[in-house]
Design a protein around this motif. Sequence first.
Motif, short mmCIF file in Angstrom:
data_model
loop_
_atom_site.label_atom_id
_atom_site.label_comp_id
_atom_site.label_asym_id
_atom_site.label_seq_id
_atom_site.Cartn_x
_atom_site.Cartn_y
_atom_site.Cartn_z
N TYR A 189 1.24 -1.34 0.20
CA TYR A 189 0.22 0.35 0.09
C TYR A 189 0.72 0.92 -0.10
N THR A 195 -3.79 1.80 6.11
CA THR A 195 -3.03 -0.24 5.16
C THR A 195 -4.10 -1.20 6.05
N SER A 198 -7.86 -0.46 5.94
CA SER A 198 -9.04 -0.75 4.38
C SER A 198 -8.74 -2.33 4.44
N GLY A 337 4.88 3.31 2.92
CA GLY A 337 3.70 2.99 3.04
C GLY A 337 3.42 1.70 3.93
N GLN A 350 -7.70 -7.95 -2.13
CA GLN A 350 -7.63 -6.40 -1.67
C GLN A 350 -6.87 -6.02 -3.16
N ARG A 351 -6.81 -6.35 -4.12
CA ARG A 351 -6.81 -5.47 -5.02
C ARG A 351 -7.70 -4.65 -5.88
N SER A 354 -9.95 -3.53 -1.94
CA SER A 354 -8.93 -2.43 -0.90
C SER A 354 -9.76 -1.08 -1.19
N ALA A 356 -7.77 1.84 0.14
CA ALA A 356 -7.26 2.51 -0.08
C ALA A 356 -6.19 1.92 -1.27
N TYR A 357 -5.94 1.28 -1.28
CA TYR A 357 -5.18 0.41 -2.66
C TYR A 357 -5.38 0.74 -3.90
#
Length: 516
Positions: A189, A195, A198, A337, A350-351, A354, A356-357
């Motif tokens: 992140y 991190t 999220s 990060g 998460q990609r 999420s 924040a990502y």
Amino acid sequence: MDIEAFQTQLGHVLQQATITFQKVPGSAVLVRYIRSSYQNDPVRSAIELVLILFFIRYLLSPSYSTHKQNFVKLREDEIDELIDDWVPEPLITEQTPLEEAETDKLPVIVGPTGPKVKLSNGRTVTNLASYNFYNFNANEQIKEKAIQTLRTYGVGPCGPPQFYGTQDVHVKAEADIANYLGTEGCIVYAQAFSTVSSVIPAFCKRGDVIIADEAVNYSIRKGLQASRSNIKWFRHGDTDDLERVMKSVAVEQAKGKKLTRRFVVTEGLFETCGDVTNLPRFVELKERYKFRIILDETWSFGVLGRTGRGLTEAQNVDPQQVDMIVGSLSGPLCAGGGFCAGAKDVVEHQRITSSAYTYSAALPAMLAMTASETVNLLQSSPDILIQCRENIQAMKLQLDPRSDWVICTSALENPILLLVLKPDVVTTKKLSVDEQERILLECVDECLANGVLIARLKTRPYAHAIAARDGRWVAKPALKICITSALSKKEIEKAGAVIRHAITKVMTRKPGSKMG
């Protein structure tokens, strides 16, 4: 005779209407549908007819004006009076006297951060307020590679990951961290704070159950809030209380026969009190009651264990038994990060989920490269950690056993020493929380006056008032001293003596007297 003529004319009209309707495309299908519908279910046909009539009536009904005045009309003088009396609420709360005092005396560093720093007033002081535990930001090898990366990739990717913001250095950093920890995958992140806040809502949704330690940090709390899950708390560090809560959740869900996702959230090293989690016990309870573990290693990654791999290495736990390991790259690794490591499915999920990502620009290439380099340095040179731990022990010997006023709540290998006033001191002097905060601020100022820069533990605004009202756990006011391996043992001992004498001077000062 007139009736017969009317019936004849009506029959003629209906016949003409029938012929005209049959010419319409699809009319035969509609007639068959109505006949079969009426024969099979006449009630449904009646309901459909009512709905059709209602729809026709709705289309033909007059529209309502949105400008209809259904409020009290005020005179001009009444309007002016209301405007004069109206006072908008402030966007932010006013600073407390303690916050104002701290802001006025805030030291400003000029130049690079290191074991010795130069302040804007021209003084050079010993820096014990930085997370640069291993002095990686002065490593010439890392500096040279950072400069090369900056010249090759530029300042930043200017785009989010997965949308033309991912670069080869990001992929390498993720692979290096995964290999370092021993997990299947890793995702990087751009911001450390966001991190874990999220990661939690990416997996935990409304209706899920999360059991969290009552001492978890502010970032975790924001993630719990964003998840909208059913949050339950257990007493800080009390695994028996954790088991009690986990068992009650399991029994409750068994009775209701409603299966939801269940998580336990904790930290490796706690930011608010410095102690460590009993991870083997967490894994045992997780397997028994079918929970997933989210472990925040923001303060323990790069710190605990023989090679700095974190709590899993320090307590001999297989990293793959922990579902999600969250950490920071902006502390001892001197990069920026954060990351989340775990199974490949956990990482790939998460990609795209999420926030924040997905909605942040990717980590600058220079910082991703720095993370890879510092991870490799810790892995290949574990002696780096030994000097830091010797300095931790030297500082503790100067403070905890030799001071009559404070005790250290941090774990043995934690380079962030949290010093709180002893309970008997607080009781004897009848110190409120605000008074403790002011005393510690004076200790910070006294240390700075004698050439040592330290900090205080920052807590959430009004946290103590809320805790007192609701009976919740709250962090104690504390001094924060960050140890670095860049200082010799003698320099650490000297700084420790300065801190101890500063605390004694403030605590023995006559009531009402203040520092200039």
